[in-house]
Design a protein around this motif. Structure first.
Motif, PDB file in Angstrom:
ATOM      1  N   ALA A 278      -3.964 -51.959  25.673  1.00  0.00           N
ATOM      2  CA  ALA A 278      -3.612 -51.605  24.297  1.00  0.00           C
ATOM      3  C   ALA A 278      -2.147 -51.925  24.009  1.00  0.00           C
ATOM      4  O   ALA A 278      -1.754 -52.016  22.849  1.00  0.00           O
ATOM      5  CB  ALA A 278      -3.890 -50.128  24.048  1.00  0.00           C
ATOM      6  N   ALA A 279      -1.354 -52.112  25.068  1.00  0.00           N
ATOM      7  CA  ALA A 279       0.061 -52.445  24.899  1.00  0.00           C
ATOM      8  C   ALA A 279       0.316 -53.955  24.899  1.00  0.00           C
ATOM      9  O   ALA A 279       1.478 -54.382  24.881  1.00  0.00           O
ATOM     10  CB  ALA A 279       0.883 -51.798  26.008  1.00  0.00           C
ATOM     11  N   PRO A 297      -9.102 -41.575  14.662  1.00  0.00           N
ATOM     12  CA  PRO A 297      -7.948 -40.752  15.048  1.00  0.00           C
ATOM     13  C   PRO A 297      -8.077 -40.182  16.459  1.00  0.00           C
ATOM     14  O   PRO A 297      -9.164 -39.806  16.896  1.00  0.00           O
ATOM     15  CB  PRO A 297      -7.956 -39.629  13.997  1.00  0.00           C
ATOM     16  N   LYS A 298      -6.945 -40.177  17.169  1.00  0.00           N
ATOM     17  CA  LYS A 298      -6.864 -39.654  18.543  1.00  0.00           C
ATOM     18  C   LYS A 298      -7.710 -40.462  19.533  1.00  0.00           C
ATOM     19  O   LYS A 298      -8.124 -39.947  20.570  1.00  0.00           O
ATOM     20  CB  LYS A 298      -7.269 -38.183  18.581  1.00  0.00           C
ATOM     21  N   MET A 299      -7.960 -41.719  19.198  1.00  0.00           N
ATOM     22  CA  MET A 299      -8.748 -42.583  20.085  1.00  0.00           C
ATOM     23  C   MET A 299      -8.025 -43.923  20.221  1.00  0.00           C
ATOM     24  O   MET A 299      -7.775 -44.606  19.235  1.00  0.00           O
ATOM     25  CB  MET A 299     -10.139 -42.783  19.498  1.00  0.00           C
ATOM     26  N   ARG A 300      -7.659 -44.290  21.440  1.00  0.00           N
ATOM     27  CA  ARG A 300      -6.973 -45.562  21.702  1.00  0.00           C
ATOM     28  C   ARG A 300      -7.999 -46.600  22.144  1.00  0.00           C
ATOM     29  O   ARG A 300      -8.820 -46.306  23.015  1.00  0.00           O
ATOM     30  CB  ARG A 300      -5.918 -45.370  22.785  1.00  0.00           C
ATOM     31  N   PRO A 301      -7.975 -47.813  21.603  1.00  0.00           N
ATOM     32  CA  PRO A 301      -8.960 -48.812  22.029  1.00  0.00           C
ATOM     33  C   PRO A 301      -8.751 -49.230  23.479  1.00  0.00           C
ATOM     34  O   PRO A 301      -7.610 -49.369  23.936  1.00  0.00           O
ATOM     35  CB  PRO A 301      -8.716 -49.986  21.077  1.00  0.00           C
ATOM     36  N   ASN A 302      -9.845 -49.436  24.187  1.00  0.00           N
ATOM     37  CA  ASN A 302      -9.759 -49.943  25.556  1.00  0.00           C
ATOM     38  C   ASN A 302     -10.460 -51.295  25.657  1.00  0.00           C
ATOM     39  O   ASN A 302     -10.858 -51.892  24.657  1.00  0.00           O
ATOM     40  CB  ASN A 302     -10.327 -48.921  26.545  1.00  0.00           C
TER      41      ASN A 302
END
Length: 391
Positions: A278-279, A297-302
């Motif tokens: 994600a970075a 919201p509160k969910m980062r893609p993987n």
């Protein structure tokens, strides 16, 4: 009675190609999305489902003059359920494409149906090497385990690691990962001093990690499927392997972005290799992450989300090439050789194998604005999936 039942079953299977082809005349292109939305691998299903929805929100629900309809089905991570759902989607819903497949057994269960019905099977997650070999209608947008493992074996050999114990989940991708790491690492002069496998379902890692401490290798190589990394790394921290002088390295499945923020500072400095973080600093990815987090919201893609997002891109582009025609063979042919700039970097579908060719990144867990991220510090571009032995 037995003979009549058998003939009836054979008749149903034999009719699949005709029933599948009935979708070709429809104005709506139906995509059967089969994912583990509940159960142990639910995080995989939720990530892919969210990415598919985001892609369609950004690109519309029509392509080449056809309406696109996604029919989501929860297979709970059980292969028999996956197979039944796939058959229902082909026969009853007349889908033009099957997609998803969070685990290897699920993808393999559908391969004969995809071949029989001539329906493309887009594998967005499962990563065992053999999958695309099981049907000429399978195309993969995730990775193979050797593809992401071999660069880590190379990094270990070049960075003073002489002995390694491998600990992987006991199923196809785990076996692939261990075999690929061993093949490549030993070829470079390293030594595997232990080969451990943990159960895929309800694993208890503590006894395996204690054995690693007893063996005292330079490093421990890990692979578990997406969603199990947090539990594993908690137990790694409890066993204080790094304090014992054992470096912990892994494929990016372990430090998957969906769970990484909750893993704690014990994973700081951990080196992994994978196709997505994600970075990742590209403008395409920054826009993707921002849109994904706004929609969820509160969910980062993987990396699972990216496999789903790119899977939808591939389907849309294939439909454009065929002018909206949904003949399965034509769609797969349109996917072969496709290339684009993904949020993960440049990718291409190998026309010979229907596997994805992509950059694999070497990353280290670091804190950015107080949050844990996989920060890339090296890359290997255009990685073609290697053989299962890593060479």
């Amino acid at each position: 009675m037995h003979r009549r039942t058998m003939l009836k079953g054979l008749g149903a299977v034999a009719s699949l190609p005709l029933l599948g082809s009935a979708a070709h005349a429809e104005d709506t292109v139906k995509i059967g999305l089969i994912l583990p939305m509940t159960g142990q691998s639910a995080s995989t299903g939720k990530q892919i489902d969210a990415a598919v929805k985001l892609f369609m929100a950004q690109n519309g629900d029509s392509v080449a003059g056809k309406k696109v309809q996604v029919i989501l089905k929860d297979d709970t991570g059980v292969a028999d359920v996956t197979k039944r759902l796939a058959q229902e989607l082909i026969v009853n819903d007349k889908v033009a494409v099957l997609a998803g497949f969070g685990l290897t057994p699920l993808a393999l269960a559908v391969a004969p149906l995809a071949t029989q019905a001539k329906v493309p099977e887009i594998v967005m997650a499962a990563a065992t090497t053999i999958i695309t070999q099981k049907s000429p209608y399978i195309v993969r947008t995730s990775c193979t385990l050797p593809q992401t493992t071999v660069p880590l074996a190379d990094w270990a050999a070049k960075n003073g690691i002489k002995t390694v114990v491998t600990l992987v989940s006991d199923y196809g991708p785990g076996i692939d990962a261990a075999k690929a790491f061993k093949g490549r690492f030993t070829k470079a002069g390293g030594k595997i001093t232990g080969e451990l496998t943990a159960p895929l379902r309800n694993p208890e890692f503590a006894p395996f990690l204690q054995k690693v401490r007893d063996l005292k290798p330079d490093a421990l190589f890990l692979f578990v499927p997406s969603g199990q990394g947090a539990a594993l790394m908690k137990q790694v921290a409890e066993r204080e392997l790094t304090k014992a002088g054992i470096k912990v390295i892994a494929t990016g499945d372990v430090t998957d972005d969906d769970q990484l923020p909750d893993m704690g500072d014990s994973v700081l400095g951990m080196v992994t290799t994978h196709f997505y973080s994600a970075a990742h600093p590209s403008p395409e990815n920054k826009a993707f992450v921002a849109a994904f987090e706004k929609a969820n919201p509160k969910m980062r893609p993987n990396f699972m989300a990216v496999g789903g997002y790119d899977g939808m891109h591939l389907i849309y582009e294939a439909l454009k090439k065929t002018g909206g025609k949904t003949d399965g063979t034509a769609l797969v042919d349109a996917m072969k050789g496709a290339s684009w700039t993904s949020v993960r970097g440049p990718v291409k579908i190998d026309p010979a194998t229907r596997e994805i060719i992509q950059t694999v990144y070497v990353r280290k867990v670091e804190k950015v604005d107080g949050q844990l991220y996989n920060i890339e510090f090296d890359k290997i571009p255009d990685v073609v999936p290697p053989s299962p032995d890593g060479n």
